[in-house]
Scaffold this motif. Sequence first.
Motif, PDB file in Angstrom:
ATOM      1  N   GLN A  31      20.632 -42.796  49.078  1.00 38.38           N
ATOM      2  CA  GLN A  31      19.580 -43.553  48.398  1.00 38.38           C
ATOM      3  C   GLN A  31      19.190 -44.794  49.177  1.00 38.38           C
ATOM      4  O   GLN A  31      20.034 -45.476  49.741  1.00 38.38           O
ATOM      5  CB  GLN A  31      20.035 -43.937  46.997  1.00 38.38           C
ATOM      6  CG  GLN A  31      20.164 -42.758  46.084  1.00 38.38           C
ATOM      7  CD  GLN A  31      20.625 -43.155  44.696  1.00 38.38           C
ATOM      8  OE1 GLN A  31      20.718 -44.328  44.373  1.00 38.38           O
ATOM      9  NE2 GLN A  31      20.926 -42.165  43.878  1.00 38.38           N
ATOM     10  N   ASP A  47      17.377 -42.276  42.835  1.00 40.37           N
ATOM     11  CA  ASP A  47      18.256 -41.361  42.118  1.00 40.37           C
ATOM     12  C   ASP A  47      17.510 -40.141  41.594  1.00 40.37           C
ATOM     13  O   ASP A  47      18.108 -39.103  41.350  1.00 40.37           O
ATOM     14  CB  ASP A  47      18.983 -42.078  40.977  1.00 40.37           C
ATOM     15  CG  ASP A  47      18.030 -42.679  39.967  1.00 40.37           C
ATOM     16  OD1 ASP A  47      16.848 -42.879  40.304  1.00 40.37           O
ATOM     17  OD2 ASP A  47      18.473 -42.961  38.847  1.00 40.37           O
ATOM     18  N   LYS A  48      16.171 -40.223  41.459  1.00 42.86           N
ATOM     19  CA  LYS A  48      15.406 -39.097  40.926  1.00 42.86           C
ATOM     20  C   LYS A  48      14.303 -38.605  41.849  1.00 42.86           C
ATOM     21  O   LYS A  48      13.733 -37.554  41.617  1.00 42.86           O
ATOM     22  CB  LYS A  48      14.775 -39.478  39.585  1.00 42.86           C
ATOM     23  CG  LYS A  48      15.794 -39.754  38.518  1.00 42.86           C
ATOM     24  CD  LYS A  48      15.136 -40.071  37.213  1.00 42.86           C
ATOM     25  CE  LYS A  48      16.192 -40.388  36.169  1.00 42.86           C
ATOM     26  NZ  LYS A  48      15.628 -40.704  34.879  1.00 42.86           N
ATOM     27  N   GLY A  49      13.963 -39.372  42.892  1.00 44.86           N
ATOM     28  CA  GLY A  49      12.818 -39.010  43.715  1.00 44.86           C
ATOM     29  C   GLY A  49      13.090 -39.017  45.202  1.00 44.86           C
ATOM     30  O   GLY A  49      13.943 -39.747  45.697  1.00 44.86           O
ATOM     31  N   GLN A  61      10.995 -34.303  43.100  1.00 46.62           N
ATOM     32  CA  GLN A  61      12.338 -34.249  42.521  1.00 46.62           C
ATOM     33  C   GLN A  61      13.240 -33.550  43.529  1.00 46.62           C
ATOM     34  O   GLN A  61      12.780 -32.710  44.308  1.00 46.62           O
ATOM     35  CB  GLN A  61      12.321 -33.486  41.213  1.00 46.62           C
ATOM     36  CG  GLN A  61      11.494 -34.143  40.150  1.00 46.62           C
ATOM     37  CD  GLN A  61      11.355 -33.271  38.911  1.00 46.62           C
ATOM     38  OE1 GLN A  61      11.676 -32.098  38.922  1.00 46.62           O
ATOM     39  NE2 GLN A  61      10.878 -33.868  37.838  1.00 46.62           N
TER      40      GLN A  61
END
Length: 106
Positions: A31, A47-49, A61
């Motif tokens: 990250q 954390d999501k992308g 995603q």
Amino acid sequence: MKTYALITVHIVFAILLFSMSCTNPVKDKLQGSWTSKDGKTKLKVTDKGFAMDNNAEVPEQYFLKGDTIYTSFEGNQPYTKFVIQKLEPNRLTIQDPDLQLIEFTR
């Protein structure tokens, strides 16, 4: 009273071990914002992308499976596959779907 204290200690350690086993250290190291060595490509991983360029309005995603990053736009298949060749705190080398190696730094 001694029994309650002993049970409490065991429960606390079980929770700690469980929480440590469920974290993904590769995802945590991955990250951040990365820039390619030549400066042409920017990579931003949250954390999501997963966004490969700064002008990407909606990041894709992604999920990790071993040393491979699978990305998809809004969960649609087929997945785009990026293989992590080397991951250090300030260096990242990935192999893109075209089998080109891209080196990134923070």
